[in-house]
Design an enzyme around this catalytic site. Sequence first.
Site, PDB file in Angstrom:
ATOM      1  N   LYS A   3      11.312  30.190  33.534  1.00  0.00           N
ATOM      2  CA  LYS A   3      11.324  29.245  34.677  1.00  0.00           C
ATOM      3  C   LYS A   3      10.015  29.329  35.445  1.00  0.00           C
ATOM      4  O   LYS A   3       9.585  28.363  36.060  1.00  0.00           O
ATOM      5  CB  LYS A   3      12.548  29.465  35.562  1.00  0.00           C
ATOM      6  N   THR A  35      12.684  27.626  41.853  1.00  0.00           N
ATOM      7  CA  THR A  35      11.260  27.929  41.710  1.00  0.00           C
ATOM      8  C   THR A  35      10.411  26.661  41.581  1.00  0.00           C
ATOM      9  O   THR A  35       9.250  26.655  41.975  1.00  0.00           O
ATOM     10  CB  THR A  35      11.048  28.882  40.506  1.00  0.00           C
TER      11      THR A  35
HETATM   12  O1  LIG Z   1       7.580  33.579  44.017  1.00  0.00           O
HETATM   13  P1  LIG Z   1       7.961  33.450  42.567  1.00  0.00           P
HETATM   14  O2  LIG Z   1       7.446  32.188  41.962  1.00  0.00           O
HETATM   15  O3  LIG Z   1       7.579  34.686  41.786  1.00  0.00           O
HETATM   16  O4  LIG Z   1       9.546  33.322  42.490  1.00  0.00           O
HETATM   17  C1  LIG Z   1      10.337  34.310  43.082  1.00  0.00           C
HETATM   18  C2  LIG Z   1      11.708  34.353  42.433  1.00  0.00           C
HETATM   19  O5  LIG Z   1      11.601  34.613  41.063  1.00  0.00           O
HETATM   20  C3  LIG Z   1      12.549  33.129  42.680  1.00  0.00           C
HETATM   21  O6  LIG Z   1      13.845  33.335  42.167  1.00  0.00           O
END
Ligand SMILES: O=P(O)(O)OC[C@H](O)CO
Length: 317
Positions: free
Chosen positions: A182, A239
């Site tokens: 994702k 995300t």
């Molecule tokens: O800030 P990110 O893009 O690493 O996303 C944080 C978490 O994985 C969201 O679930």
Amino acid sequence: MIGVMGAGAFGTALAVSLARLGEVVALWAHDADHVAEMNAARENAKRLPGVALADNIRPTADIPDAGPLILAVPMQRLRGVLETHADALKGRLLIAACKGIDLATHLGPVETIAQVIPGAQPAILTGPSFAADIARGLPTALTLACGDAVLGERLQQALTTPNIRIYRTTDTHGAELGGALKNVIAIAAGAAIGKGMGDSARAALMTRGFAEIRRLAQARGAQPETLMGLSGFGDLVLTCTSDLSRNYRFGLALGRGEAFDSDTTVEGVATARAVTEWAGELGIDMPICSAVAALCAGKFSVAEALQSLLSRPLKEE
Ligand SMILES: O=P(O)(O)OC[C@H](O)CO
Ligand SMILES: NC(=O)c1ccc[n+]([C@@H]2O[C@H](COP(=O)([O-])OP(=O)(O)OC[C@H]3O[C@@H](n4cnc5c(N)ncnc54)[C@H](O)[C@@H]3O)[C@@H](O)[C@H]2O)c1
């Protein structure tokens, strides 16, 4: 006692939430100066500023010798941390909280733990959640995946906190791949929005990106229900649509042609490369992930990445 290894934003947020259960939580950091700073200020000013560390959170440079350990280090550091501390970790209950695929081995966090630590009991805690939300006590729901169903149920009980509701599964492949991939699609979504392509383009990338996630994960034996759940679909939605996401913001910066702070953890960059190499070996078509890998490597502009996707032969959905 519960231990959290990795005093970044997420490890600290989990420690803050777990401490609300009243147990002692050891918050391990590899940098002794950082440990001293946290003990002095009762705050992790470096990674989670403005959040007080309760008295039962113990910042430490020593790995606690009993109890489950949550591993919240960046994915590309996980293998090194496991190898360095293999003696202290062998036979332990190890719960990964990182999201990504190792560049050198193309393994996810659960597979990495199983390969490096003899006799470890690996699990993963993953799903849509920002460190800032968890630390503020806002409601979140996560997936706990553990191959051993009995152990998984024990962990589900032990890690549930007043603001973290946990669902469990034995499908570790599905949980770790949904969470890893994702991030790659979020970079694509951010780049599309940053370039002014609009919300329809983002929805197309999310949907076709989800098809890529399913294709690769199911080839690895993941169950479709896991990918439809919190660790897959749920985290993809969060995300790709929130400015709090670092992967999304990195994509936004690419789309706008702006610089991005290199000290920020953006897991999707290495994972895009790893997954492109890996999917190529398996003969699986992952056009969005490949375009993101080329974009991050500077081989494509955002416009060229889009063109590479739009010019593909027409096909059935
Ligand atoms: O800030 P990110 O893009 O690493 O996303 C944080 C978490 O994985 C969201 O679930
Ligand atoms: N921040 C979030 O909202 C969030 C939410 C869910 C999952 N995660 C995942 O948690 C993992 C960690 O992310 P984060 O947000 O806490 O990162 P972060 O950038 O806030 O912190 C990373 C931490 O890892 C430490 N570190 C780096 N190399 C290390 C090493 N070799 N040994 C030990 N520690 C080392 C750094 O000192 C730093 O404290 C990532 O895989 C991320 O995807 C983060």
